[in-house]
Design a protein around this motif. Structure first.
Motif, mmCIF file in Angstrom:
data_model
loop_
_atom_site.group_PDB
_atom_site.id
_atom_site.type_symbol
_atom_site.label_atom_id
_atom_site.label_comp_id
_atom_site.label_asym_id
_atom_site.label_seq_id
_atom_site.Cartn_x
_atom_site.Cartn_y
_atom_site.Cartn_z
ATOM 1 N N GLU A 223 17.819 -79.741 -61.860
ATOM 2 C CA GLU A 223 19.093 -80.175 -61.120
ATOM 3 C C GLU A 223 20.289 -79.263 -59.948
ATOM 4 O OE1 GLU A 223 21.451 -81.808 -63.104
ATOM 5 O OE2 GLU A 223 20.235 -81.014 -65.118
ATOM 6 N N ILE A 224 20.328 -80.851 -58.919
ATOM 7 C CA ILE A 224 20.793 -80.444 -57.714
ATOM 8 C C ILE A 224 22.152 -79.567 -57.927
ATOM 9 C CG2 ILE A 224 21.807 -81.750 -55.424
ATOM 10 C CD1 ILE A 224 19.618 -84.083 -56.826
ATOM 11 N N LYS A 225 22.630 -78.588 -57.032
ATOM 12 C CA LYS A 225 23.030 -77.468 -57.789
ATOM 13 C C LYS A 225 24.260 -78.074 -57.646
ATOM 14 C CE LYS A 225 20.421 -73.622 -57.130
ATOM 15 N NZ LYS A 225 19.362 -74.307 -55.984
ATOM 16 N N ASP A 226 24.599 -79.357 -55.659
ATOM 17 C CA ASP A 226 25.482 -79.615 -54.644
ATOM 18 C C ASP A 226 24.580 -80.575 -54.718
ATOM 19 O OD1 ASP A 226 27.411 -80.410 -53.504
ATOM 20 O OD2 ASP A 226 27.840 -78.647 -52.608
ATOM 21 N N PRO A 227 25.150 -81.984 -55.537
ATOM 22 C CA PRO A 227 24.332 -82.974 -54.560
ATOM 23 C C PRO A 227 25.194 -83.766 -53.929
ATOM 24 C CG PRO A 227 25.661 -83.030 -57.485
ATOM 25 C CD PRO A 227 25.671 -81.606 -57.022
ATOM 26 N N PHE A 228 27.001 -83.723 -53.572
ATOM 27 C CA PHE A 228 26.841 -83.899 -52.084
ATOM 28 C C PHE A 228 27.442 -82.645 -51.216
ATOM 29 C CE2 PHE A 228 29.613 -86.326 -56.011
ATOM 30 C CZ PHE A 228 28.947 -87.675 -55.801
ATOM 31 N N PHE A 229 26.574 -82.488 -51.221
ATOM 32 C CA PHE A 229 26.285 -81.050 -50.025
ATOM 33 C C PHE A 229 25.590 -81.811 -48.578
ATOM 34 C CE2 PHE A 229 23.558 -78.783 -46.965
ATOM 35 C CZ PHE A 229 24.047 -77.400 -46.897
ATOM 36 N N PHE A 230 25.064 -82.675 -48.362
ATOM 37 C CA PHE A 230 25.019 -83.649 -47.056
ATOM 38 C C PHE A 230 26.184 -84.645 -46.913
ATOM 39 C CE2 PHE A 230 23.509 -86.896 -44.116
ATOM 40 C CZ PHE A 230 23.150 -85.965 -43.159
ATOM 41 N N GLN A 231 26.840 -84.461 -47.908
ATOM 42 C CA GLN A 231 27.945 -86.086 -48.122
ATOM 43 C C GLN A 231 29.213 -84.971 -47.340
ATOM 44 O OE1 GLN A 231 25.591 -86.584 -49.903
ATOM 45 N NE2 GLN A 231 25.796 -88.398 -50.294
ATOM 46 N N LYS A 232 29.463 -83.714 -47.546
ATOM 47 C CA LYS A 232 30.134 -83.111 -47.114
ATOM 48 C C LYS A 232 30.530 -82.782 -45.890
ATOM 49 C CE LYS A 232 31.004 -80.538 -51.512
ATOM 50 N NZ LYS A 232 30.776 -79.685 -52.407
ATOM 51 N N GLN A 233 29.082 -83.000 -45.137
ATOM 52 C CA GLN A 233 28.751 -81.954 -43.484
ATOM 53 C C GLN A 233 28.828 -83.295 -42.973
ATOM 54 O OE1 GLN A 233 27.048 -78.993 -43.594
ATOM 55 N NE2 GLN A 233 27.377 -78.595 -46.118
ATOM 56 N N LEU A 234 28.971 -84.548 -43.669
ATOM 57 C CA LEU A 234 28.948 -85.884 -42.475
ATOM 58 C C LEU A 234 29.722 -86.237 -41.360
ATOM 59 C CD1 LEU A 234 27.354 -88.907 -44.270
ATOM 60 C CD2 LEU A 234 26.176 -88.209 -42.581
ATOM 61 N N THR A 235 31.117 -85.770 -41.668
ATOM 62 C CA THR A 235 31.657 -85.636 -40.682
ATOM 63 C C THR A 235 31.642 -84.488 -39.368
ATOM 64 O OG1 THR A 235 33.684 -86.103 -42.244
ATOM 65 C CG2 THR A 235 34.703 -86.039 -40.635
ATOM 66 N N ARG A 236 31.166 -83.661 -39.637
ATOM 67 C CA ARG A 236 30.781 -82.566 -38.870
ATOM 68 C C ARG A 236 29.338 -83.112 -37.962
ATOM 69 N NH1 ARG A 236 28.229 -77.517 -38.857
ATOM 70 N NH2 ARG A 236 27.061 -77.962 -40.613
ATOM 71 N N VAL A 237 28.732 -83.996 -38.454
ATOM 72 C CA VAL A 237 27.650 -83.939 -38.027
ATOM 73 C C VAL A 237 27.851 -85.492 -37.526
ATOM 74 C CG1 VAL A 237 24.953 -84.923 -38.070
ATOM 75 C CG2 VAL A 237 25.917 -83.489 -39.687
ATOM 76 N N LEU A 238 28.534 -86.098 -37.493
ATOM 77 C CA LEU A 238 29.114 -87.156 -36.801
ATOM 78 C C LEU A 238 29.876 -86.375 -35.520
ATOM 79 C CD1 LEU A 238 30.383 -90.300 -38.652
ATOM 80 C CD2 LEU A 238 28.653 -90.635 -36.373
ATOM 81 N N ASN A 239 31.268 -85.789 -35.714
ATOM 82 C CA ASN A 239 31.763 -85.277 -35.091
ATOM 83 C C ASN A 239 30.783 -84.688 -33.867
ATOM 84 O OD1 ASN A 239 33.413 -86.459 -35.863
ATOM 85 N ND2 ASN A 239 34.334 -84.857 -36.155
ATOM 86 N N LYS A 240 30.216 -83.726 -34.092
ATOM 87 C CA LYS A 240 29.047 -83.153 -33.092
ATOM 88 C C LYS A 240 28.428 -83.814 -32.557
ATOM 89 C CE LYS A 240 28.254 -78.595 -33.152
ATOM 90 N NZ LYS A 240 28.020 -77.352 -32.024
ATOM 91 N N ILE A 241 27.751 -85.070 -32.743
ATOM 92 C CA ILE A 241 26.574 -85.751 -32.063
ATOM 93 C C ILE A 241 27.672 -86.640 -31.629
ATOM 94 C CG2 ILE A 241 25.250 -87.715 -32.701
ATOM 95 C CD1 ILE A 241 23.532 -86.127 -34.897
ATOM 96 N N GLN A 242 28.537 -87.433 -31.693
ATOM 97 C CA GLN A 242 29.360 -87.680 -30.704
ATOM 98 C C GLN A 242 29.562 -87.580 -30.053
ATOM 99 O OE1 GLN A 242 31.707 -90.638 -33.580
ATOM 100 N NE2 GLN A 242 29.682 -91.292 -33.568
ATOM 101 N N ASP A 243 29.901 -86.275 -29.602
ATOM 102 C CA ASP A 243 30.794 -85.237 -29.119
ATOM 103 C C ASP A 243 30.569 -84.790 -27.916
ATOM 104 O OD1 ASP A 243 33.887 -85.660 -29.916
ATOM 105 O OD2 ASP A 243 32.889 -83.285 -30.303
ATOM 106 N N SER A 244 28.607 -85.070 -27.794
ATOM 107 C CA SER A 244 27.321 -85.057 -27.004
ATOM 108 C C SER A 244 27.848 -84.886 -25.376
ATOM 109 C CB SER A 244 26.467 -84.325 -27.414
ATOM 110 O OG SER A 244 26.116 -83.999 -28.467
ATOM 111 N N ASN A 245 27.923 -84.746 -24.785
ATOM 112 C CA ASN A 245 28.336 -85.210 -23.117
ATOM 113 C C ASN A 245 27.058 -85.639 -22.469
ATOM 114 O OD1 ASN A 245 30.903 -85.138 -22.572
ATOM 115 N ND2 ASN A 245 30.363 -82.990 -22.642
ATOM 116 N N SER A 246 25.948 -85.226 -23.007
ATOM 117 C CA SER A 246 24.543 -85.269 -22.435
ATOM 118 C C SER A 246 23.280 -85.416 -22.836
ATOM 119 C CB SER A 246 24.340 -84.280 -20.899
ATOM 120 O OG SER A 246 23.325 -83.167 -21.978
#
Ligand code: BLA
Length: 505
Positions: free
Chosen positions: A116-139
């Motif tokens: 039973e997956i505890k929180d099936p949307f765990f990764f989806q919930k992180q997506l915005t943060r992941v995208l922002n972090k990755i797109q904010d990088s300067n180098s």
């Protein structure tokens, strides 16, 4: 050491990892005849997962395992060619994720137990943060660091590394995020043979590889050969594929208990890996693995963007130099003079420590370069034999021995041939580098008498050596600048000839 003949590191790339004939033990593999839906092969760990012995399954209809309804469902899905979409099924009341795919005409079914997956949307919930972090990088460095931190936060491995390949497929740890107890491998280099070519090709195709328990017992598949093809099964596409024993020994020597690696692919080429290690066994379910694959894709896209921006910036600068050179070519009658004596010079086009032009039997040297007689020999005995009009190396003395006499000033060479008697050359000096390796790459392997095969090195302790006779590497934009200059010079030559023939000005 007494090596049997034909044993060297070349053999690493011949390890037949796709037809290994065994699986990892975290799931069960069945093979079906796609017409009859009879089970024709099975992993011998069916009792652990299905409470059915291989004898009770092999040669029997798949319904013995899955029941009528689930088999019917599978049939209809396969008809729709949705083979790669995994299905949740149950076998004797236990839940599994079933992934079906074809290997030649064999229908391979991978079953992984699924809780039973505890929180099936765990990764989806992180997506915005992941995208922002990755797109904010300067180098690129900052980007790789963020990716390592995010991967460890989300997937929880003890050590996460961003590993980048160089032109020769050696690699370096560019970023690392780890638990404190482990020693750092940041910046360390590893030789190309640690990840041989067939393994790299597999990453390019399938992008993710989990080894959930390095100390597992490999599971045999019975019978060994496919009754349909008479050949060993190609398990390339199966997530359950067992691991090469050499690599298991490697991970054991590294004190790694589980690994997960995801491909970083930039412009169709394997750029590197997100490499995750855990000291103890660690299993990620299919959905988590897909999320990690997706994170690696986001990283890949962003890396491609950084690299192409870099390319555009560099070509903008060299574009301006080229325009200057073209103006000088238009104004001056003499091509050598136009390229080497105006306010803008051919050596400004490409970052270099010196350059040379050979035109109409004459040499023009600029900066710190070998002598004209030395260049003459280089041209006649080496450059003339190169097929391509543009040739480059960062290590000239290894491909042309006489160049060791002048490797200090000319370890790197970028050569542009305009005609057989017209050359423009750029040189780069030797850059002596101290390179730190994860273990001494020179004694990485020995032949293990008992196991009748190669063994990887035992120690991964930092080992440093000096690299000589090597310059900074030539980049795509260097080569493209040389090509552009070649086009302009050829064009000038042609229009001169035309003027001479027609007598027009
Ligand atoms: C596979 N080797 C691999 C993989 C990695 C490395 C990441 C992919 C599988 C995985 O995810 O674990 C190497 N791992 C590294 C490196 C670091 C790391 C460099 O963490 C650095 C920090 N390996 C050898 C020798 C041979 C060899 C001498 O050292 C061959 C004789 C083979 N490596 C080898 C093979 C595979 C492999 C055959 C494929 C394993 C498989 O998929 O079954």
């Amino acid at each position: 050491a007494n090596y049997p003949e034909n044993i060297d590191l070349e053999n690493c790339s011949k390890e037949p990892i796709h037809i290994i004939g065994k699986t990892q033990s975290f799931g069960v593999l069945l093979v079906c005849d796609p017409l009859s839906f009879n089970v024709i092969q099975a992993g011998i760990n069916t009792p652990e997962h299905f409470s059915l012995s291989p004898k009770e399954i092999i040669g029997q209809p798949l319904t013995t395992v899955l029941g009528e309804e689930q088999v019917e469902n599978l049939r209809s899905i396969l008809g729709k060619k949705e083979t790669l979409i995994p299905q949740e099924v149950s076998v004797k009341g236990k839940k599994f994720l079933l992934q079906a795919h074809f290997s030649e005409i064999n229908l391979i079914l991978d079953f992984e137990p699924i809780e039973e997956i505890k929180d099936p949307f765990f990764f989806q919930k992180q997506l915005t943060r992941v995208l922002n972090k990755i797109q904010d990088s300067n180098s690129i460095n900052e980007l790789c660091n963020s990716a390592a931190v995010l991967t460890r936060e989300i997937f929880g491995y003890d050590r996460v590394m961003i590993y980048k390949f160089d032109e020769e497929w050696n690699g370096q740890v560019l970023a690392e995020n780890k638990i404190e107890e482990l020693e750092s491998w940041l910046g360390l280099h590893y030789p190309s043979t640690d990840i041989p070519s067939q393994s790299r090709e597999m990453f390019l195709k399938h992008q993710i590889r989990m080894i959930s328990d390095v100390q597992y017992t490999p599971v045999r598949i019975e019978p060994e050969l496919s009754p349909l093809t008479g050949k060993p099964l190609d398990l390339s596409k199966s997530g359950l594929r067992a691991v090469s024993p050499i690599h298991i020994e490697y991970l054991t020597n590294m004190e790694v208990g589980a690994s997960l690696s995801a491909a970083i692919i930039v412009q169709g080429k394997l750029w590197g890996l997100i490499a995750c290690h855990h000291r103890t066994p660690r299993f990620l379910n299919y959905y988590q693995r897909e999320s990690c694959r997706f994170l690696a894709q986001m990283l890949s896209t962003e890396l491609a963007l950084h690299e192409s921006n870099n390319f555009i910036n560099k070509t903008e600068v060299s574009g301006r130099v080229l325009t200057g050179l073209v103006d000088q070519l238009k104004q001056k009658g003499d091509i050598i003079e136009a390229l080497s004596e105006g306010p803008v010079r051919f050596t400004d086009l490409i970052s270099c420590t010196g350059g040379a032009i050979y035109f109409g039997g004459k040499w023009k040297l600029q900066g710190n370069v070998p002598s004209a007689p030395e260049l003459e020999i280089l041209m006649n005995n080496f450059l003339l034999h190169q097929e391509a009009g543009i040739y480059h190396t960062r290590n000239l003395a290894t491909v042309f021995t006489p160049a060791s006499d002048y490797q200090k000033e000319a370890s790197g060479l970028l050569s542009l041939r305009i005609t057989e008697s017209k050359y423009i050359l750029w040189f780069r000096q030797e850059v002596i580098q101290t390179v730190s390796w994860g273990g001494d790459p020179n004694d990485k392997t020995f032949y293990n008498e008992e196991k009748k095969r190669l063994s990887p090195r035992k120690s991964f302790k930092k080992w440093s050596n000096e690299r000589k006779g090597i310059s900074e590497d030539w980049k795509d934009f260097d080569v493209s600048a040389a090509r552009d200059l070649g086009d302009k010079v050829s064009h000038t030559l042609l229009s001169k000839q035309r003027k001479e023939i027609t007598g027009l000005n």
